[in-house]
Design a protein around this motif. Structure first.
Motif, PDB file in Angstrom:
ATOM      1  N   GLN A  72      55.746  64.779  20.939  1.00  0.00           N
ATOM      2  CA  GLN A  72      56.436  65.451  19.132  1.00  0.00           C
ATOM      3  C   GLN A  72      55.604  65.554  17.733  1.00  0.00           C
ATOM      4  OE1 GLN A  72      60.989  64.585  18.986  1.00  0.00           O
ATOM      5  NE2 GLN A  72      60.424  63.453  20.538  1.00  0.00           N
ATOM      6  N   THR A  73      55.934  66.675  17.226  1.00  0.00           N
ATOM      7  CA  THR A  73      55.277  66.182  16.122  1.00  0.00           C
ATOM      8  C   THR A  73      55.796  66.396  14.580  1.00  0.00           C
ATOM      9  OG1 THR A  73      52.922  68.196  16.589  1.00  0.00           O
ATOM     10  CG2 THR A  73      53.294  67.810  14.095  1.00  0.00           C
ATOM     11  N   ALA A  74      55.936  66.102  13.873  1.00  0.00           N
ATOM     12  CA  ALA A  74      56.374  65.276  12.693  1.00  0.00           C
ATOM     13  C   ALA A  74      55.894  65.702  10.912  1.00  0.00           C
ATOM     14  CB  ALA A  74      56.875  63.854  12.109  1.00  0.00           C
ATOM     15  N   VAL A  75      56.060  66.503  10.533  1.00  0.00           N
ATOM     16  CA  VAL A  75      55.357  67.643   9.014  1.00  0.00           C
ATOM     17  C   VAL A  75      56.521  67.051   8.029  1.00  0.00           C
ATOM     18  CG1 VAL A  75      54.817  69.981   7.808  1.00  0.00           C
ATOM     19  CG2 VAL A  75      55.080  69.633  10.533  1.00  0.00           C
ATOM     20  N   LEU A  76      55.321  66.212   7.486  1.00  0.00           N
ATOM     21  CA  LEU A  76      55.853  65.558   5.856  1.00  0.00           C
ATOM     22  C   LEU A  76      55.740  65.936   4.815  1.00  0.00           C
ATOM     23  CD1 LEU A  76      54.849  62.176   7.062  1.00  0.00           C
ATOM     24  CD2 LEU A  76      56.446  63.232   7.378  1.00  0.00           C
ATOM     25  N   LEU A  77      56.221  66.397   4.059  1.00  0.00           N
ATOM     26  CA  LEU A  77      56.401  67.264   2.752  1.00  0.00           C
ATOM     27  C   LEU A  77      56.768  66.819   1.525  1.00  0.00           C
ATOM     28  CD1 LEU A  77      58.510  70.916   4.333  1.00  0.00           C
ATOM     29  CD2 LEU A  77      55.483  70.346   4.262  1.00  0.00           C
ATOM     30  N   HIS A  78      55.741  66.551   0.201  1.00  0.00           N
ATOM     31  CA  HIS A  78      56.064  65.388  -0.200  1.00  0.00           C
ATOM     32  C   HIS A  78      56.525  65.939  -1.079  1.00  0.00           C
ATOM     33  CE1 HIS A  78      52.308  68.047  -2.522  1.00  0.00           C
ATOM     34  NE2 HIS A  78      52.086  68.133  -1.365  1.00  0.00           N
ATOM     35  N   GLY A  79      57.071  65.704  -2.567  1.00  0.00           N
ATOM     36  CA  GLY A  79      57.602  65.869  -3.494  1.00  0.00           C
ATOM     37  C   GLY A  79      56.789  66.436  -4.934  1.00  0.00           C
ATOM     38  N   LYS A  80      57.470  66.686  -5.678  1.00  0.00           N
ATOM     39  CA  LYS A  80      56.681  66.895  -7.081  1.00  0.00           C
ATOM     40  C   LYS A  80      55.192  66.151  -7.357  1.00  0.00           C
ATOM     41  CE  LYS A  80      55.701  69.321 -10.838  1.00  0.00           C
ATOM     42  NZ  LYS A  80      54.666  68.494 -11.508  1.00  0.00           N
ATOM     43  N   ASN A  81      55.985  64.891  -7.808  1.00  0.00           N
ATOM     44  CA  ASN A  81      55.275  64.347  -8.175  1.00  0.00           C
ATOM     45  C   ASN A  81      54.354  62.846  -7.123  1.00  0.00           C
ATOM     46  OD1 ASN A  81      55.636  64.822 -10.925  1.00  0.00           O
ATOM     47  ND2 ASN A  81      56.844  63.695 -11.321  1.00  0.00           N
ATOM     48  N   PHE A  82      54.198  63.297  -6.224  1.00  0.00           N
ATOM     49  CA  PHE A  82      53.770  62.801  -4.914  1.00  0.00           C
ATOM     50  C   PHE A  82      53.136  63.549  -3.936  1.00  0.00           C
ATOM     51  CE2 PHE A  82      58.190  61.787  -5.623  1.00  0.00           C
ATOM     52  CZ  PHE A  82      58.016  60.322  -5.211  1.00  0.00           C
ATOM     53  N   CYS A  83      51.505  62.901  -3.359  1.00  0.00           N
ATOM     54  CA  CYS A  83      51.077  63.321  -2.137  1.00  0.00           C
ATOM     55  C   CYS A  83      51.567  63.187  -1.072  1.00  0.00           C
ATOM     56  CB  CYS A  83      49.538  62.744  -2.772  1.00  0.00           C
ATOM     57  SG  CYS A  83      48.726  63.722  -4.798  1.00  0.00           S
ATOM     58  N   ALA A  84      50.012  63.791  -0.600  1.00  0.00           N
ATOM     59  CA  ALA A  84      50.272  63.234   0.930  1.00  0.00           C
ATOM     60  C   ALA A  84      50.216  62.148   1.371  1.00  0.00           C
ATOM     61  CB  ALA A  84      49.018  64.244   2.434  1.00  0.00           C
ATOM     62  N   ALA A  85      49.029  61.489   1.146  1.00  0.00           N
ATOM     63  CA  ALA A  85      49.058  59.667   0.929  1.00  0.00           C
ATOM     64  C   ALA A  85      50.338  59.047   0.307  1.00  0.00           C
ATOM     65  CB  ALA A  85      48.084  58.779  -0.440  1.00  0.00           C
ATOM     66  N   THR A  86      50.880  59.356  -0.582  1.00  0.00           N
ATOM     67  CA  THR A  86      52.202  58.654  -0.946  1.00  0.00           C
ATOM     68  C   THR A  86      53.224  58.241   0.403  1.00  0.00           C
ATOM     69  OG1 THR A  86      53.461  60.399  -1.931  1.00  0.00           O
ATOM     70  CG2 THR A  86      51.681  58.706  -2.986  1.00  0.00           C
ATOM     71  N   TRP A  87      53.094  59.019   1.939  1.00  0.00           N
ATOM     72  CA  TRP A  87      53.698  59.054   2.438  1.00  0.00           C
ATOM     73  C   TRP A  87      53.324  57.828   3.246  1.00  0.00           C
ATOM     74  CZ3 TRP A  87      57.943  60.881   3.915  1.00  0.00           C
ATOM     75  CH2 TRP A  87      58.886  62.225   3.197  1.00  0.00           C
ATOM     76  N   GLN A  88      52.081  57.528   3.378  1.00  0.00           N
ATOM     77  CA  GLN A  88      51.373  55.998   3.919  1.00  0.00           C
ATOM     78  C   GLN A  88      51.934  55.417   4.976  1.00  0.00           C
ATOM     79  OE1 GLN A  88      47.753  54.005   2.212  1.00  0.00           O
ATOM     80  NE2 GLN A  88      49.466  52.170   3.259  1.00  0.00           N
ATOM     81  N   GLY A  89      53.031  54.848   4.468  1.00  0.00           N
ATOM     82  CA  GLY A  89      54.399  54.369   5.146  1.00  0.00           C
ATOM     83  C   GLY A  89      54.993  54.179   6.347  1.00  0.00           C
ATOM     84  N   SER A  90      55.103  55.726   6.354  1.00  0.00           N
ATOM     85  CA  SER A  90      55.795  56.645   7.068  1.00  0.00           C
ATOM     86  C   SER A  90      54.946  57.503   7.974  1.00  0.00           C
ATOM     87  CB  SER A  90      56.448  58.038   6.506  1.00  0.00           C
ATOM     88  OG  SER A  90      57.547  57.510   4.948  1.00  0.00           O
ATOM     89  N   ILE A  91      54.036  57.886   7.354  1.00  0.00           N
ATOM     90  CA  ILE A  91      52.926  57.873   8.371  1.00  0.00           C
ATOM     91  C   ILE A  91      52.645  56.573   9.551  1.00  0.00           C
ATOM     92  CG2 ILE A  91      50.080  58.501   9.107  1.00  0.00           C
ATOM     93  CD1 ILE A  91      50.644  59.735   6.458  1.00  0.00           C
ATOM     94  N   LYS A  92      52.400  55.882   9.122  1.00  0.00           N
ATOM     95  CA  LYS A  92      52.261  54.679  10.090  1.00  0.00           C
ATOM     96  C   LYS A  92      53.746  54.896  11.234  1.00  0.00           C
ATOM     97  CE  LYS A  92      50.623  50.166  10.177  1.00  0.00           C
ATOM     98  NZ  LYS A  92      51.747  49.689  11.704  1.00  0.00           N
ATOM     99  N   ALA A  93      54.850  54.577  10.363  1.00  0.00           N
ATOM    100  CA  ALA A  93      56.299  54.280  11.668  1.00  0.00           C
ATOM    101  C   ALA A  93      56.185  55.232  12.139  1.00  0.00           C
ATOM    102  CB  ALA A  93      56.961  54.283  10.408  1.00  0.00           C
ATOM    103  N   LEU A  94      55.912  56.490  11.927  1.00  0.00           N
ATOM    104  CA  LEU A  94      55.910  58.288  12.951  1.00  0.00           C
ATOM    105  C   LEU A  94      55.042  57.776  14.273  1.00  0.00           C
ATOM    106  CD1 LEU A  94      57.045  60.211  10.501  1.00  0.00           C
ATOM    107  CD2 LEU A  94      58.275  59.761  12.021  1.00  0.00           C
ATOM    108  N   SER A  95      53.540  57.578  13.849  1.00  0.00           N
ATOM    109  CA  SER A  95      52.609  57.230  14.072  1.00  0.00           C
ATOM    110  C   SER A  95      53.142  56.416  15.762  1.00  0.00           C
ATOM    111  CB  SER A  95      51.065  57.385  13.757  1.00  0.00           C
ATOM    112  OG  SER A  95      49.881  57.438  14.645  1.00  0.00           O
TER     113      SER A  95
END
Length: 347
Positions: A72-95
């Motif tokens: 399965q693939t999870a696509v993470l869409l960041h917010g206005k004052n965020f970037c892909a990098a700010t998903w760091q914790g969620s990327i690790k948990a999902l991966s």
């Protein structure tokens, strides 16, 4: 550089008015390029090159493959004052849980192009995201959106319902129509005037109050400087122009009236201390106090979205995935594993 997550939407009053934060410790004042050159991401950055609105564009993204794939693939869409990098914790948990994770920087944000005169619409950003996934051979995915990314995730699910297996909305904005509630229209010139007043102190004060429910951890400073650094750098004009047009997009393109048409199973994760509302500070006092009431907005949205489950975090703000990652990811991964059985109890 090892980062420790954050970034989202409405840098409205505090961000743009430059409030100071007397409790903040002195920090370095980095300056980054217009595409966030000089700021290191926690995973290797890939690039999708494409043509849109007659311009050659570069869409930066993270593609993190798990050691033990679950298919399965999870696509993470960041917010206005965020970037892909700010998903760091969620990327690790999902991966770690077996998901392949795709986390793009949308056009106009962070390490992606900031094209002059680009017409920002949620449909355009959704189309760009869909094209990126198609280029990677991904036809179906779990779409997880935070803040403005939640508004985009809803638009994506409305446009491509057969491509979204499950939808997760984390403190999404757009759960109310601010203009219809009485927030005055602001011209693009007005948004640009606000952009001219962005400071690190203002960003920090706003994030403390709204993202973290009046709490602060030193790890959050990375994300303050990530954003502020682009405004200190040589690309400030391009960054400000894109940001102003994105705010105009958010304020004038509601998804609020289409909740009943959202088809995928949906998890709505709400920090009840969140008070985000675009343009709240410009509204008359009697209207201002009614905006951004997330305990109410979350419940109302969950009733209208056909296959929605709501989980509230009573003590958290706009960014629960950063403020309390262990609790947040326990709920998220539990639901993704079996959405039919409900979600784990929030503790």
């Amino acid at each position: 550089m090892h980062l420790n997550p954050l970034f989202c939407l409405a840098a409205l009053a505090a961000v743009v008015l430059g409030w100071s934060d007397a409790h903040a410790q002195p920090v370095d004042q980095p300056a980054y390029g217009p595409e966030l050159q000089g700021f290191e991401y926690p995973y290797p950055v890939a690039h999708y090159h494409f043509t849109s609105q007659g311009q050659e564009l570069d869409m930066a993204y993270l593609d993190v493959k798990p050691q033990a794939p679950n298919g399965q693939t999870a696509v993470l869409l960041h917010g206005k004052n965020f970037c892909a990098a700010t998903w760091q914790g969620s990327i690790k948990a999902l991966s770690d849980a077996g998901y392949r994770v795709i986390a793009p920087d949308q056009i106009g944000f962070c390490k992606s192009s900031k094209p002059e005169g680009y017409q920002f619409t949620f449909q355009q950003l959704a189309g760009n995201s869909r094209a990126l996934l198609a280029s990677l051979g991904i036809e179906h995915s779990i779409v997880i959106g935070h803040s403005t990314g939640g508004m985009l995730a809803m638009r994506y699910a409305l446009m491509y319902p057969n491509a979204v297996d499950r939808l997760v909305l984390v403190d999404p904005i757009g759960l109310e129509d601010w203009k219809a509630k009485g927030v005055p229209w602001l011209s693009l010139d007005g948004w640009m005037q606000r952009e001219a007043r962005v400071t690190a102190d203002g960003i920090r004060a706003y994030e403390r109050a709204t993202y973290y429910a009046d709490t602060w951890d030193p790890s959050y400073e990375t994300w303050v400087q990530m954003l502020a650094g682009m405004y200190r750098g040589p690309g400030r004009a391009a960054v400000s122009s894109s940001s102003a047009r994105i705010y105009d997009m958010i304020a004038t393109q509601p998804v609020f009236y289409e909740f009943e048409q959202i088809a995928p199973p949906t998890l709505l994760l709400i920090g009840d201390k969140d008070t985000t509302a675009i343009g709240k500070d410009t509204a008359p006092p009697e209207i201002r106090k009614t905006l951004g009431n997330y305990p109410v907005l979350g419940k109302e949205a969950a009733k209208r979205i056909p296959h929605a489950q709501l989980v509230e975090f009573p003590d958290l703000g706009h960014s629960p995935q950063i403020q309390a990652p262990a609790r947040f990811h326990a709920v998220l991964l539990g639901w993704l594993e079996n959405p039919q059985t409900g979600v784990p109890q929030v503790k």
